[in-house]
Design an enzyme around this catalytic site. Structure first.
Site, PDB file in Angstrom:
ATOM      1  N   ASP A 334      37.801  35.577  37.762  1.00 14.99           N
ATOM      2  CA  ASP A 334      38.063  36.326  36.540  1.00 14.99           C
ATOM      3  C   ASP A 334      37.706  37.803  36.719  1.00 14.99           C
ATOM      4  OD1 ASP A 334      38.631  36.243  33.595  1.00 14.99           O
ATOM      5  OD2 ASP A 334      36.546  36.897  33.484  1.00 14.99           O
ATOM      6  N   GLU A 363      42.017  37.991  39.461  1.00  9.88           N
ATOM      7  CA  GLU A 363      42.701  38.549  38.301  1.00  9.88           C
ATOM      8  C   GLU A 363      42.562  40.071  38.319  1.00  9.88           C
ATOM      9  OE1 GLU A 363      42.597  38.131  33.438  1.00  9.88           O
ATOM     10  OE2 GLU A 363      40.729  38.366  34.551  1.00  9.88           O
TER      11      GLU A 363
END
Length: 624
Positions: A334, A363
């Site tokens: 993330d 990400e």
């Protein structure tokens, strides 16, 4: 090594001083909680936490192949970091770690070294052969209502609240692996499952309050391991979502930080301004770079300082621990670029050293291919930055795909935008290893973005399944779940129908689905099960032709055989009426008289000079 119990135990009373100056000692956390022999790196650092632990001296009972290298202390008196070296000759068993004061044992802890699973280091991972199913576990299926409410945790069940916990869990995921496999998915990516003990918005998992424990409202660590085992039995790999950048403000660290620089602190609360391009911008102000990397994600998410060596080691070992414990097939990271970039280079390199075939997708939420490509392994960057990250989420191509389907075709819009976005693959070291998605837990539902148009939605799915990428689909897309067209997390992450007892609609069985929903589900199921065994979409070359007359044509083929081998042809047509596609436009890929089979219908035809395209359609052909 001994067969001592793995839990910490207080020493006998005769071993503990009873003088008034002797403060009581506890051992509340040992992290990582266990480890393995046979890891490539012999180094292991244990974080010990408990009242007064920092004042003690550590001693390791004699153990073949394992030595205590030294200890380190933080700024808090309640932490002790113990450095061990585990040589290749070490055997599985239990180490005995003794903590002493004035030569007397105060605490004794049995630390387990385990044997690695056969082939662990060379585990297979995800890649272009796979299709990923992303789920928000709290919203997928409630398999065990007994864990809906857990005493001691701040938030209970609030299914009527879009931002509350709804009760989905690991038991629900495990119970429906047959559905996921039957749909044609080969990888499962749940959003984070670690404990998030916050009073609100705890369900999504991105604010960990304990890195080493599954949230009891999802189940246990053993339930998570069981999910991985059962998934593998269904032909599905497990991808874990790991957050390196931040924690939840109620993490147990926050009451007693190991070091003063454990989290990034500011004179007053400072939030990141999300200026991710400041990391690549040759003109960026250093203060902008610092605010991007060190600013907090939100008041409830403290920003971790990966420049702190003890923190960097902790996060790296935590990642390795979950890979080994849960038998992971891959990692999704993330808010990748928000962490310290030098730490990210070292972290990704260490994971790849231990697991050479492991895929890790980061990400980087940027619409610019140049920014996304900066982080991919093999990229020669302008500033000399070297990454070992194999994969990234392809936000640029996802944005272009939705724009292409929503816009009128023009020289700079519609399908042209998608054509040109794909042409930017020259900036990536390995474009086929990027993860392309139609939507995720942070974006509006694709069906809604495309104005509830099922034909456009099928075009998006077909494109994902066809191009040189790893396709990822968001749970519920297959039954055309909807949301507002702007970001609304609670609505986007709605409950999957059939996951709760008493649901009027059951998407797992098809009961109660509308005709359009059932048709879309069946269509995607056929597409993905075809893709599962289609070598040309796993590794074939790609050729695209410039869009014309509201149609866009791409081919996959064997570069060594060209026209002499089998080819795949994808045609997306947005025209509102049937059109004749002139096949003479594609001399590199087609010959008159080629035999083609429609992948979605099974119809066989001989290609002539033109191909009839139905109105607003996907045409997917296998050509010989």
């Amino acid at each position: 090594m001994t067969n001592a119990p793995s839990a910490a135990t207080a020493a006998p009373a005769s071993s503990t001083s009873s003088t008034a100056s002797t403060a009581p000692v506890t051992l509340d956390h040992v992290e990582p909680p266990d480890w393995w022999v046979g890891m490539k790196s012999p180094d292991l650092q244990l974080m010990l936490h408990g009242a007064g632990i920092g004042a003690l001296q550590a001693e390791l009972a004699p153990a073949h192949g394992v030595t205590l290298v030294g200890t380190r202390r933080g700024d808090s008196p309640n932490y002790l970091f113990v450095d061990l070296r585990i040589e290749s000759s070490a055997q599985p068993g239990t180490l005995t770690l003794r903590l002493k004061r004035d030569g007397q044992v105060v605490v004794e802890h049995g630390y387990v070294l385990r044997e690695r699973a056969p082939g662990s280091a060379q585990r297979e991972s995800f890649g272009p052969k796979d299709a990923i199913y992303l789920v928000v576990p709290d919203r997928f299926a409630n398999g065990d209502p007994r864990n809906d409410e857990v005493p001691g945790l701040a938030e209970g069940l609030r299914r009527d609240d879009p931002g509350g916990r709804h009760g989905g869990d690991l038991a629900g995921l495990t119970a429906h692996l047959d559905y996921i496999a039957a749909m044609g998915f080969t990888m499962l990516w749940p959003t984070p499952l670690s404990v998030n003990d916050s009073p609100k918005w705890s369900y999504h998992g991105y604010g960990a309050t304990d890195f080493y424990q599954v949230d009891p409202r999802f189940g246990s660590n053993a339930d998570y391991v069981r999910l991985g085992v059962e998934a593998k039995r269904h032909g599905i790999g497990l991808i874990q979502d790991i957050v390196l950048n931040h924690i939840g403000v109620h993490h147990w660290w926050m009451a007693d930080l190991p070091t003063a620089d454990w989290v990034n602190a500011w004179p007053q609360y400072t939030e990141t301004h999300h200026a991710r391009m400041s990391l690549q911008d040759p003109y960026a102000a250093p203060s902008d770079r610092k605010r991007f990397s060190d600013g907090w994600f939100s008041p409830g998410m403290p920003d971790l300082n990966q420049r702190q060596p003890l923190m960097a080691t902790y996060l790296t070992q935590m990642s390795l621990w979950w890979i080994e414990t849960a038998g992971l097939a891959g990692v999704r990271t993330d808010t990748y670029s928000y962490s310290d970039k030098d730490f990210l280079a070292a972290w990704s390199r260490r994971l790849k050293d231990e697991y050479p075939k492991l895929n890790i997708v980061g990400e980087e939420w940027s619409p610019h291919p140049a920014v996304v490509s900066y982080w991919q392994a093999g990229k020669h960057n302008h500033d000399g930055y070297v990454s070992s990250l194999p994969s990234l989420m392809d936000f640029p191509l996802q944005e272009a795909l939705l724009a292409a389907l929503n816009q009128q075709d023009a020289h700079d819009g519609g399908f042209t935008k998608l054509y040109e976005a794909l042409a930017h693959d020259f900036v990536y070291p390995d474009p086929a290893n990027l993860v392309l998605f139609e939507g995720n837990h942070d974006t509006p539902r694709v069906y809604s973005v495309l104005h509830d148009d099922v034909e456009l939605t099928k075009m998006a799915w077909a494109y994902l399944a066809f191009v040189r990428r790893i396709p990822q689909f968001f749970y519920g897309s297959e039954i055309l779940m909807t949301s507002p067209r702007h970001r609304d997390d609670g609505a986007v992450r709605a409950d999957f129908p059939g996951g709760w007892a008493g649901d009027a609609v059951n998407a797992f069985t098809g009961a109660g689905l509308g005709e359009r929903q059932a048709g879309a589900q069946a269509w995607l199921k056929r597409l993905l099960n075809w893709r599962k065994t289609e070598a040309l979409v796993h590794g074939g070359a790609l050729m695209q032709y410039a869009p014309l007359a509201e149609s866009y044509v791409l081919f996959r083929y064997d570069a060594a055989q060209g026209l002499g081998g089998r080819r795949l042809m994808l045609v997306l047509s947005k025209a509102k009426e049937p059109r004749e596609l002139d096949l003479s436009r594609f001399p590199e890929m087609l010959r008159e008289g080629d035999t083609a089979v429609d992948v979605m219908t099974g119809e066989r035809r001989t290609l002539g000079r033109t191909l009839t395209l139905p109105a607003r359609s996907v045409t997917l052909l296998s050509i010989e």
